[in-house]
Structures are given as structure tokens and as C-alpha cells.
Design a protein around this motif. Structure first.
Motif, short mmCIF file in Angstrom:
data_model
loop_
_atom_site.label_atom_id
_atom_site.label_comp_id
_atom_site.label_asym_id
_atom_site.label_seq_id
_atom_site.Cartn_x
_atom_site.Cartn_y
_atom_site.Cartn_z
N UNK A 90 42.90 24.23 1.19
CA UNK A 90 42.58 23.04 1.49
C UNK A 90 43.87 22.08 1.33
N UNK A 91 44.68 22.51 0.46
CA UNK A 91 45.84 21.41 0.24
C UNK A 91 46.67 21.55 1.34
N UNK A 92 46.59 22.55 2.20
CA UNK A 92 47.81 22.97 3.14
C UNK A 92 47.18 22.22 4.41
N UNK A 93 46.01 21.59 4.41
CA UNK A 93 45.54 20.75 5.65
C UNK A 93 46.03 19.57 5.48
N UNK A 94 46.46 18.88 6.94
CA UNK A 94 47.04 17.52 6.71
C UNK A 94 46.01 16.52 6.57
N UNK A 95 45.67 16.12 5.51
CA UNK A 95 44.32 15.35 4.97
C UNK A 95 44.51 14.07 5.51
N UNK A 96 45.90 13.45 5.72
CA UNK A 96 46.09 12.37 6.22
C UNK A 96 45.68 12.05 7.68
N UNK A 97 45.33 13.06 8.36
CA UNK A 97 44.80 13.06 9.81
C UNK A 97 43.30 13.46 9.81
N UNK A 98 42.82 13.67 8.55
CA UNK A 98 41.22 13.94 8.42
C UNK A 98 40.41 12.63 8.09
N UNK A 99 39.29 12.47 8.73
CA UNK A 99 38.37 11.42 8.54
C UNK A 99 37.33 11.88 7.62
N UNK A 100 37.16 13.09 7.38
CA UNK A 100 36.23 13.77 6.46
C UNK A 100 36.27 15.15 6.44
N UNK A 101 35.60 15.91 5.32
CA UNK A 101 35.40 17.21 5.14
C UNK A 101 33.90 17.52 5.53
N UNK A 102 33.86 18.58 6.16
CA UNK A 102 32.46 19.19 6.26
C UNK A 102 32.44 20.60 5.86
N UNK A 103 31.34 20.85 5.08
CA UNK A 103 31.22 22.31 4.55
C UNK A 103 29.84 22.92 5.34
N UNK A 104 30.04 24.01 6.05
CA UNK A 104 28.85 24.23 6.59
C UNK A 104 28.69 25.59 6.27
N UNK A 105 27.31 26.00 5.79
CA UNK A 105 26.62 27.07 5.18
C UNK A 105 25.13 27.17 5.55
N UNK A 106 24.88 28.62 5.62
CA UNK A 106 23.48 29.11 5.68
C UNK A 106 22.95 29.16 4.25
N UNK A 107 21.89 28.26 3.97
CA UNK A 107 21.52 28.08 2.64
C UNK A 107 20.54 29.51 2.26
N UNK A 108 20.21 30.50 2.99
CA UNK A 108 19.58 31.27 2.79
C UNK A 108 20.28 32.47 1.98
N UNK A 109 21.48 32.65 2.47
CA UNK A 109 22.18 33.70 1.76
C UNK A 109 22.87 33.50 0.43
N UNK A 110 23.64 34.50 -0.18
CA UNK A 110 23.97 34.16 -1.57
C UNK A 110 25.39 33.53 -1.35
N UNK A 111 26.16 34.00 -0.37
CA UNK A 111 27.52 32.98 -0.28
C UNK A 111 27.27 31.93 -0.01
N UNK A 112 26.92 31.53 0.70
CA UNK A 112 26.86 30.13 1.60
C UNK A 112 25.94 29.23 0.45
N UNK A 113 24.96 29.61 -0.07
CA UNK A 113 23.90 28.92 -0.78
C UNK A 113 24.59 28.71 -2.21
N UNK A 114 25.44 29.73 -2.61
CA UNK A 114 25.89 29.62 -4.06
C UNK A 114 27.22 28.84 -3.97
N UNK A 115 28.08 29.15 -2.99
CA UNK A 115 29.47 28.60 -2.92
C UNK A 115 29.49 27.19 -2.64
N UNK A 116 28.89 26.95 -1.57
CA UNK A 116 29.17 25.73 -0.95
C UNK A 116 28.82 24.35 -1.67
N UNK A 117 27.79 24.51 -2.53
CA UNK A 117 27.68 23.20 -3.70
C UNK A 117 28.84 23.00 -4.50
N UNK A 118 29.29 24.20 -4.83
CA UNK A 118 30.39 24.05 -6.00
C UNK A 118 31.77 23.46 -5.20
#
Length: 383
Positions: A90-118
Motif C-alpha cells: 500500500x505504501x507504494x500507492x501514490x496516496x496523494x492522488x487517492x481520495x479514499x481506500x476501499x476494501x472489497x471482500x466477500x464476508x462468507x469466506x474465510x480470507x475476506x471475512x477474516x483479513x479485511x476487517x484487520x
């Protein structure tokens, strides 16, 4: 509005792919950069648009690239152990050009539902830009474990993001869809719906909106936090060929009633998360289409109708001219909704599933003890 997009898990990665495909097809620059994060190597290999260097495999010490098997507690543990790898990317993203971050995840699986909130928690701690979530709820027929995962993740995710926009597979999937085509269509819908909203303020000068909906309008709408639902509707535009074969301008005589009708359909039709619209704290409407069909009066009437329908005075709105568009589309955001029967239903199913799993575990232990018991004499184990 310009985003840094992070797709987490299988569904999150595929939705991110769909966003990038839509951005390429519409020549839009709303996605500054995109990452895909997963514990399953095969899921990352299946992506088409996310650059290979931006596909991050985490948890290899624990699961060897095979995923977490719908175990979102394991997903959360891996997130805590390997989050620095993601944050370095994420640090390599030019955040000065970014208005917001968006995390996209399916909440039923193990990775999306477990990793995205953290990850949301860590991004919010390190960056000033808003961190939004786009969470996909599983359909009821996907199985109890997925509903349990979604209910637990939902409660955590909504606490860690500035706003959680929810897309419910139960209500948005088509009855005749196969599993693969249903998810593909849902992903395309998501990208198209959000594309209208996000691109509204990113004009290239060819057609300037009369009422601009820029990043600040979207951020202020979502600033109340909590949960948001999203509506979308489109009305086809009929054009006749000109004398030399080119397209004539569309008939603007019904511009105002067309806009009002389309906004009503977007609000009262299939929302991404069914809810009582009067429970929304804030709302936003964007009307996109050929410039000649975007009457100022129509947009104002639509915004006033949305105020009356939701009962909130914080309704923002504007237009997004798209030369040569073949439809008039309306995107509606209902932010901070609190009367959401689907969430209560989800929680009820999750509690039943959790109780059933505990009872099954207890019965299994008893059955195993009965199986191993010896009635005629003693049998010594090896150790």
C-alpha cells in the motif's frame, strides 16, 4: 472520486478485477491502483486485470497457499501476522492522488471475512484518507458456515471502516443464473453501479456537469458511518440516425419525468441491501446520461423527491454528462441505514448455526468416547 482498491479473498479479487475492466472499458481513471490479497494461490492466478506484482499471497507459513478453508478466525490470525507485507505494498500507492481506500471482500469466506476487517483497522490507523468497505453477503443457500462467517465479520468490519457499503447476493442474484454466471453478473453490476457514482466528478472537460458530484460530496454522504445501501436503475435512450449516418441528439421533451422515474426506480427497486429507506441518515443521487437529457429541473426534482421519500434533509445530488450514452442511469446511495431486516435475519441464522455446531461437536466427542470404550478388560494405548 479516486480510489485505492484492495480486493481481499476470492470474491474481493474478482470484484476488483471487474472494477478494473469497467474502468478500462469506459476510459475512467477512478481506480488509482489496485491490490489483491489472498491466502489461496489459485485464486490469485485466476485474476485477469490486477497486475501480477500487485497480487499478494499471505499466510504461506500456515496454509501453504491453499487458503484457510472458510475458517475466518485463521484468516484473522494470518492478517495480524502478515499485515506488514500488505501495508508495504500500500505504501507504494501514490496516496496523494487517492481520495479514499476501499476494501472489497466477500464476508462468507474465510480470507475476506477474516483479513479485511484487520486491514481496515491498520489502514485507518496509518492514513488520513477515509477507509471504506464493500462487503458481499452470502445467499442463504450458500450454507450455514458462510452465513456465520458473514455475521461475525459484518459486526467487526463495520466497526473498523468509515462506512460499509453492503451488497447482498441473496437479493441481487438472478433466479436463472448458474453459480459462475451469477457471480460474474453480480460483479459486473457492482462495477457499473459504482462506476457511475465514482466517475461523476472526474470530468475530462468534454461535458461539464451543471451540478458536480465530486469526491467531497461522496465523502460527506458516507461520513455518518455505519452501513450503506446502493440503488441503480437505467432507462434506454432511443436515437435516430442522422442524414449522414451519425447519431442524432436524443429527444429531450421528456427529460424531467424520465429522470424522476429512473431515480424512483433506483431507490424503490432492488437495493444492494434491502432496507427501510426512511432509516437513512444521508443520501446521494447521481444522474448520468446524454447531456441533452440531463435537465437541471429534473435533477432538482429527483433530489427533492429523495428528500421527501427518506425524510432526511441531507440529500446531495448532481449530474454526470456522458456524450453518446445510450441510457439515462441513476445511482442512489442511502447512507447510515439502520432498519435492515436482512441483517437481523443473517444474525438469527448465524446464532442457530453456531449453536448447532457446538451441539454437533459435543455429540461427536461423546460418540468417539463410546466407540473407543472397552467393556471386556483393559486396552492400553501406545502413549
Amino acid at each position: 472520486m479516486r480510489l485505492a482498491l484492495i480486493g481481499v479473498g476470492q470474491a474481493g479479487g474478482k470484484v476488483t478485477d471487474a472494477f478494473l475492466e469497467y474502468a478500462d472499458r469506459t476510459d475512467s481513471d477512478v481506480v488509482v491502483d489496485a491490490l489483491a490479497v489472498n491466502t489461496a494461490k489459485a485464486d490469485l492466478l485466476g485474476l485477469q486485470r490486477v497486475p501480477v506484482g500487485n497480487r499478494l499471497l499471505i499466510g504461506t507459513d500456515r496454509v501453504k497457499g491453499h487458503g484457510v478453508g472458510a475458517d475466518n478466525e485463521l484468516g484473522a490470525e494470518i492478517a495480524q501476522a502478515d499485515s506488514e507485507e500488505v501495508l508495504d505494498a500500500v505504501a507504494d500507492i501514490p496516496t496523494h492522488e487517492v481520495d479514499a481506500f476501499m476494501l472489497v471482500a466477500g464476508l462468507g469466506g474465510g480470507t475476506g471475512s477474516g483479513v479485511a476487517p484487520y486491514l481496515a483497522k491498520e489502514l485507518g490507523r496509518r492514513y488520513e484518507e477515509p477507509v471504506y468497505g464493500l462487503g458481499l453477503l452470502p445467499a442463504k443457500d450458500e450454507g450455514g458456515i458462510y452465513v456465520l462467517n458473514a455475521a461475525r465479520s459484518f459486526t467487526t468490519f463495520v466497526r473498523e471502516v468509515d462506512n460499509l457499503v453492503v451488497y447482498d447476493n441473496e437479493t441481487m442474484s438472478g433466479a436463472g443464473d448458474s453459480l459462475a454466471s451469477g457471480f460474474a453478473r453480480a460483479n459486473e453490476q457492482l462495477a457499473r453501479r459504482f462506476g457511475v457514482l465514482l466517475a461523476a466528478g472526474e470530468t475530462d472537460g468534454r461535458a461539464v456537469p451543471e451540478q458536480v458530484v465530486d469526491a467531497s460530496e461522496i465523502i460527506n454522504t458516507l461520513a455518518c458511518g455505519g452501513v450503506s445501501s446502493f440503488g441503480y436503475a437505467a432507462s434506454p435512450v432511443e436515437r435516430k440516425r442522422g442524414f449522414f449516418g451519425g447519431k442524432k441528439a436524443a429527444d429531450a421533451s421528456d427529460a424531467t419525468p424520465r429522470i424522476l422515474s429512473t431515480v424512483r426506480q433506483a431507490t424503490l427497486g432492488r437495493l444492494s441491501l434491502p432496507c427501510e429507506i426512511t432509516s437513512a441518515e444521508r443520501a446521494l443521487v447521481v444522474v448520468a446520461g446524454p447531456p441533452e437529457l440531463l435537465s437541471r429541473q429534473g435533477v432538482e426534482k429527483a433530489r427533492n423527491w429523495l428528500e421527501e421519500a427518506t425524510g432526511t434533509m441531507e440529500v446531495r445530488g448532481g449530474d454526470f454528462p456522458v456524450p453518446d450514452a445510450d441510457e439515462v442511469a441513476a445511482a442512489v446511495v442511502l447512507s447510515g441505514v439502520s432498519d435492515v431486516p436482512r441483517v437481523k435475519e443473517l444474525q438469527g441464522i448465524a446464532i442457530e448455526t453456531q449453536q448447532s455446531m457446538r451441539e454437533l461437536s459435543d455429540r461427536s466427542e461423546t460418540k468417539l468416547a463410546d466407540l473407543l470404550s472397552v467393556t471386556d478388560g483393559d486396552l492400553e494405548p501406545l502413549f
